[in-house]
Design an enzyme around this catalytic site. Structure first.
Site, PDB file in Angstrom:
ATOM      1  N   ASP A   1       0.831  -1.202   0.000  1.00 29.22           N
ATOM      2  CA  ASP A   1       0.000   0.000   0.000  1.00 29.22           C
ATOM      3  C   ASP A   1       0.865   1.250   0.000  1.00 29.22           C
ATOM      4  O   ASP A   1       2.020   1.233   0.436  1.00 29.22           O
ATOM      5  CB  ASP A   1      -0.963   0.003   1.190  1.00 29.22           C
ATOM      6  CG  ASP A   1      -0.247  -0.035   2.530  1.00 29.22           C
ATOM      7  OD1 ASP A   1       0.681  -0.842   2.680  1.00 29.22           O
ATOM      8  OD2 ASP A   1      -0.624   0.748   3.436  1.00 29.22           O
TER       9      ASP A   1
ATOM     10  N   GLU B   1      -0.143  -0.915   5.845  1.00 31.36           N
ATOM     11  CA  GLU B   1       0.946  -0.517   6.724  1.00 31.36           C
ATOM     12  C   GLU B   1       0.936   0.992   6.901  1.00 31.36           C
ATOM     13  O   GLU B   1       1.265   1.496   7.977  1.00 31.36           O
ATOM     14  CB  GLU B   1       2.298  -0.961   6.145  1.00 31.36           C
ATOM     15  CG  GLU B   1       3.465  -0.848   7.132  1.00 31.36           C
ATOM     16  CD  GLU B   1       4.144   0.525   7.100  1.00 31.36           C
ATOM     17  OE1 GLU B   1       4.974   0.797   7.993  1.00 31.36           O
ATOM     18  OE2 GLU B   1       3.851   1.332   6.189  1.00 31.36           O
TER      19      GLU B   1
END
Length: 363
Positions: free
Chosen positions: A65, A124
């Site tokens: 991400d 994250e």
């Protein structure tokens, strides 16, 4: 590998949406056994390959991400652009370059003394609650926690290879409200002014070091992030004042240490304190096998002896440490992470892959 990275950078995988990138990686790493561990909208992928029934269990961990691109880019942030040995795109440094390098290294490796696992999450950069930690819970349940792990976060500061993180500070968020008695500014003796009370102790809180630091940790410092109170008028004193703060704490300072210090400092006032540990610190011994072998690999490829440190924010390495895994972090230079025109040097990615290959061979 550059083609692989360019493909990864095209996925608009803004936290926690993976935009299909994990499906692509699962297909790309076809000879690895795949397990999806998705939870509450977060996508997680565990890839495992056993090269030998004996030996070590080594894990790479990372996130696919990225943060939103924002405005002001010179090119489309999700259409990677190459210029002067750099690839420009959101996630180029943080951390799709690291993901591409270790995926490619694992594809190239033919013999390994044990088992390799790859842990990837789509969350994250966000809350990071249902990402890497959920994968580790599963691995613990099936008795498959790794012995060693490497997180390919962008760690280097000025020169590629100059920094390896063997620790990260924790993060403590807090706020306190000093309560007073609102009143007319012309009659200060009839008021209890919480702003004046705060002024008497602010120097004992702002920029205060809770400890003196250590070889790998900077001092745990109280940093005030926000102060607000009053009615935004000049003739009424505030009824209360709220102060928000953060402490990036080492193993030398606990949540309770900070709580006690704030309480003692404010003991003469009527106040409320709210404080919590948002993430824990981790520390891997500098003499650990993974630290030694990674530093050897960096030196062999780059001729550089990296500095071992704990600088920067938090990462998912803290979760690996919580599960008893010896973990380190190493990746490309981090000068443009989360910024516009994020970029990574092509030569760095190739060298990073070579370092990962050498590291695996050493096990």
């Amino acid at each position: 590998m550059i083609e692989l990275l360019s493909t990864l950078l095209k996925f608009k995988s803004i936290t926690p949406d993976d935009d299909g990138i994990l499906d692509f990686i699962q297909d790309y790493m076809g000879d690895f056994k795949a397990k999806r561990i998705d939870k509450n909208g977060v996508k997680n992928l565990l890839l495992t390959k056993e090269f030998s029934p004996k030996g070590v269990h080594f894990a790479f961990a990372g996130h696919v991400d990225v943060v939103p691109a924002g405005d002001g880019w010179d090119s489309d942030p999700f259409s990677p652009t190459t210029k002067d040995d750099y690839i420009y795109a959101r996630g180029a440094q943080d951390m799709k370059s690291g993901v591409a390098a270790f995926l490619y290294a694992c594809k190239k490796i033919k013999n390994f003394n044990g088992k390799i696992s790859i842990i990837l999450t789509s969350d994250e950069e966000g809350d990071a609650i249902y990402g890497t930690k959920e994968v580790l819970k599963y691995m613990k349940d099936v008795d498959e926690l790794p012995d060693f792990a490497l997180v390919a976060e962008p760690t280097c500061n000025e020169k590629f290879g100059d920094s390896v993180k063997i620790a990260r500070r924790g993060s403590v968020n807090g706020s306190f409200v000093i309560k007073g008695l609102q009143g007319h500014v012309a009659y200060p003796n009839k008021c209890v002014n919480p702003i004046h009370q705060l002024a008497k102790v602010i120097d004992k809180i702002a920029d205060h070091d809770m400890d003196s630091g250590s070889e790998f940790f900077e001092p745990s410092k109280i940093v005030i992030t926000d102060i607000r109170g009053g009615m935004q008028v000049c003739n009424v004193t505030a009824g209360d004042v709220k102060v928000m703060f953060n402490v990036r704490n080492s193993n030398l300072t606990t949540l309770n240490d900070i709580k006690t210090y704030i309480q003692n400092t404010l003991s003469d006032f009527d106040f409320e304190l709210d404080i919590k540990q948002s993430s824990n610190y981790y520390f891997t011994d500098k003499d650990s096998l993974i630290v030694k072998k990674l530093c050897e690999s960096i030196n062999e490829v780059l001729g550089v002896k990296p500095l071992l440190n704990s600088k920067g924010g938090t990462s998912d390495a803290r979760y690996l440490s919580e599960f008893g895994v010896n973990v380190v972090e190493f990746g490309v230079i981090n000068d443009r992470i989360h910024s516009i025109n994020e970029r990574v040097k092509i030569s760095e990615i190739r060298q990073l892959c070579s370092i990962f290959e050498k590291l695996l061979i050493k096990f």
